[in-house]
Design a protein around this motif. Structure first.
Motif, short mmCIF file in Angstrom:
data_model
loop_
_atom_site.label_atom_id
_atom_site.label_comp_id
_atom_site.label_asym_id
_atom_site.label_seq_id
_atom_site.Cartn_x
_atom_site.Cartn_y
_atom_site.Cartn_z
N LEU A 58 13.09 -2.75 21.20
CA LEU A 58 14.26 -3.42 21.03
C LEU A 58 13.78 -4.97 20.36
O LEU A 58 12.96 -5.63 20.89
CB LEU A 58 15.01 -3.61 22.15
N ARG A 59 14.43 -5.23 19.14
CA ARG A 59 13.95 -6.40 18.70
C ARG A 59 15.42 -7.15 18.49
O ARG A 59 16.24 -6.75 17.63
CB ARG A 59 13.46 -6.31 16.95
N TYR A 60 15.33 -8.41 19.05
CA TYR A 60 16.53 -9.02 19.10
C TYR A 60 16.74 -9.75 17.93
O TYR A 60 15.85 -10.48 17.53
CB TYR A 60 16.75 -10.23 20.15
N PRO A 61 17.74 -9.68 17.01
CA PRO A 61 17.84 -10.23 15.53
C PRO A 61 17.94 -11.76 15.90
O PRO A 61 18.83 -12.09 16.49
CB PRO A 61 19.27 -9.55 14.98
N GLU A 101 20.78 -3.18 15.16
CA GLU A 101 19.60 -3.05 15.83
C GLU A 101 19.56 -1.93 16.68
O GLU A 101 18.53 -1.07 16.98
CB GLU A 101 18.98 -4.42 16.58
N ARG A 104 19.06 0.97 14.96
CA ARG A 104 17.90 1.56 14.35
C ARG A 104 16.76 1.83 15.51
O ARG A 104 16.02 2.98 15.34
CB ARG A 104 17.03 0.10 13.81
N LEU A 105 17.02 1.36 16.75
CA LEU A 105 16.31 1.67 18.05
C LEU A 105 16.42 3.17 18.21
O LEU A 105 15.46 3.91 18.76
CB LEU A 105 16.68 0.94 19.25
#
Length: 134
Positions: A58-61, A101, A104-105
């Motif tokens: 997970l990439r926190y925007p 996000e 996307r994940l």
């Protein structure tokens, strides 16, 4: 600065081994999709590995970080007969960047073990909440 922490809150599935199999409302004669099955779909390695995958990938925007946005995005998707996550939809949005996000994940996940009815792989709808917390 606050540390960023994104975690998996809970895992919910409409596919349940305790219920009789039922068709999903989005099912059609061309594509049968179940809401409940005898054996539910499973992420490779089970729930613990799913949680680990989410935490690792997970990439926190940055736009959501700057705006101090947090919350739980509730997703709904189909685990296909081959185990591929498909038709990912946000059911309870939080913020456009966080929603994107979460989608996307799920779309980048490896194939799952598909749901089964009478030993045959079937498509099944699955619910997954993803929590974003700063």
């Amino acid at each position: 600065m606050r540390s960023i922490f994104a975690s998996f809150v809970m895992l919910m599935s409409l596919c349940s081994s305790t219920q009789a199999q039922q068709l999903d409302p989005g099912s059609s004669p061309q594509r049968v999709i179940y809401a409940t099955t005898e054996q539910q779909p499973e992420f490779p390695g089970g729930l613990a590995k799913l949680k680990e995958y989410i935490q690792k990938n997970l990439r926190y925007p940055s736009s959501a970080q700057k705006a101090m946005k947090e919350g739980t995005v509730f997703l709904n998707f189909i685990v296909s007969e081959k185990g591929t996550p498909e038709d990912v939809r946000v059911r309870m949005p939080v913020d456009p960047a966080l929603d994107a996000e979460a989608i996307r994940l799920v779309q980048s996940m490896p194939n799952w073990t598909p749901a089964k009815i009478a030993g045959k792989s079937v498509a099944c709808r699955y619910n997954l909440p993803i929590k974003f917390a700063l």
